[in-house]
Design a protein around this motif. Sequence first.
Motif, PDB file in Angstrom:
ATOM      1  N   GLU A  59       0.787  -1.039  -0.047  1.00 32.13           N
ATOM      2  CA  GLU A  59      -0.015  -0.157  -0.028  1.00 32.13           C
ATOM      3  C   GLU A  59       0.839   1.328   0.018  1.00 32.13           C
ATOM      4  O   GLU A  59       0.151   2.310  -0.623  1.00 32.13           O
ATOM      5  N   GLU A  87      -9.641   5.532  -7.764  1.00 35.53           N
ATOM      6  CA  GLU A  87     -10.021   4.418  -6.735  1.00 35.53           C
ATOM      7  C   GLU A  87      -8.743   3.564  -6.545  1.00 35.53           C
ATOM      8  O   GLU A  87      -8.159   3.140  -7.288  1.00 35.53           O
ATOM      9  N   ASN A  88      -8.615   3.194  -5.020  1.00 39.89           N
ATOM     10  CA  ASN A  88      -7.615   2.439  -4.613  1.00 39.89           C
ATOM     11  C   ASN A  88      -8.260   1.324  -3.758  1.00 39.89           C
ATOM     12  O   ASN A  88      -9.122   1.520  -3.033  1.00 39.89           O
ATOM     13  N   TYR A  89      -7.213   0.160  -4.116  1.00 35.99           N
ATOM     14  CA  TYR A  89      -8.042  -1.178  -3.492  1.00 35.99           C
ATOM     15  C   TYR A  89      -6.973  -2.074  -3.089  1.00 35.99           C
ATOM     16  O   TYR A  89      -5.924  -2.016  -3.639  1.00 35.99           O
ATOM     17  N   GLU A  90      -7.441  -2.982  -2.174  1.00 36.60           N
ATOM     18  CA  GLU A  90      -6.564  -4.200  -1.778  1.00 36.60           C
ATOM     19  C   GLU A  90      -6.943  -5.121  -2.877  1.00 36.60           C
ATOM     20  O   GLU A  90      -8.015  -5.312  -3.127  1.00 36.60           O
ATOM     21  N   ASP A 147     -12.219  -2.315  -1.108  1.00 37.22           N
ATOM     22  CA  ASP A 147     -12.064  -1.293  -0.239  1.00 37.22           C
ATOM     23  C   ASP A 147     -12.702  -1.647   1.084  1.00 37.22           C
ATOM     24  O   ASP A 147     -13.942  -1.289   1.168  1.00 37.22           O
ATOM     25  N   ARG A 148     -12.192  -2.188   1.987  1.00 36.26           N
ATOM     26  CA  ARG A 148     -12.740  -2.808   3.194  1.00 36.26           C
ATOM     27  C   ARG A 148     -13.616  -1.730   3.867  1.00 36.26           C
ATOM     28  O   ARG A 148     -14.671  -1.955   4.368  1.00 36.26           O
ATOM     29  N   ASP A 149     -12.919  -0.326   3.988  1.00 36.03           N
ATOM     30  CA  ASP A 149     -13.450   0.604   4.905  1.00 36.03           C
ATOM     31  C   ASP A 149     -14.829   0.969   4.443  1.00 36.03           C
ATOM     32  O   ASP A 149     -15.836   1.396   5.278  1.00 36.03           O
ATOM     33  N   SER A 150     -14.807   1.196   3.220  1.00 38.91           N
ATOM     34  CA  SER A 150     -16.136   1.918   2.402  1.00 38.91           C
ATOM     35  C   SER A 150     -17.114   1.022   1.956  1.00 38.91           C
ATOM     36  O   SER A 150     -18.184   1.359   1.700  1.00 38.91           O
TER      37      SER A 150
END
Length: 203
Positions: A59, A87-90, A147-150
């Motif tokens: 990250e 957008e950013n993702y795992e 995106d675990r948070d959103s």
Amino acid sequence: MFVRAVYVTGDPAQTEAAVRALNSEGRSLLEERPEYRGACVFVDRELGKLLALSWWGSEGARRNSDQVMRERRGPMLEPFAGTVAVENYEVAAFHAVQPPRVGGGARMTRMEFDPADADLFVETFHASAIPRLEALPGFARCALFLDRDSGRGSVGVLFTDRSAMAASRGGQAAARRQDAVKARVRVVALEEFEVVHADVHAD
């Protein structure tokens, strides 16, 4: 791994200029950055859409590349870009059985979920979606971005040719419905693209 997704819409007549810029200047900029793991470029020439993914080993590496790419992205995508969303993702899952091909098909399914159900989403994808996808003729690889948070996610599936992607639509519709119920996710968008470039080094 981690992914930055750049989604661009614009004048279809200017699409090729943007594709050339991403495959030349864009790729050169990315390759200079630490922990770069590859890139994908997908296009819908008829509607004027581009989806560009860059893959990173951590990250922090993804975040450190942001400033350089932010400064260069606008000029590089002119005159095509009318709208640009980043957008950013795992990368929660990545499964490959054969290399994608230029001109192949890419299907992207965007989903929303309760952040508390993120692990259930990942487990369902591994247990149910991957085995089904593996059985499809022309399947090349798939990935799950989260995106675990959103509570936002995306599933990308690449096929060796666009006819194989088209042939899978009916069966995948039924599978998508079943897996969405199991994983407690909501499908909010479904798109298909042509593969222009897809080179990812997962290890």
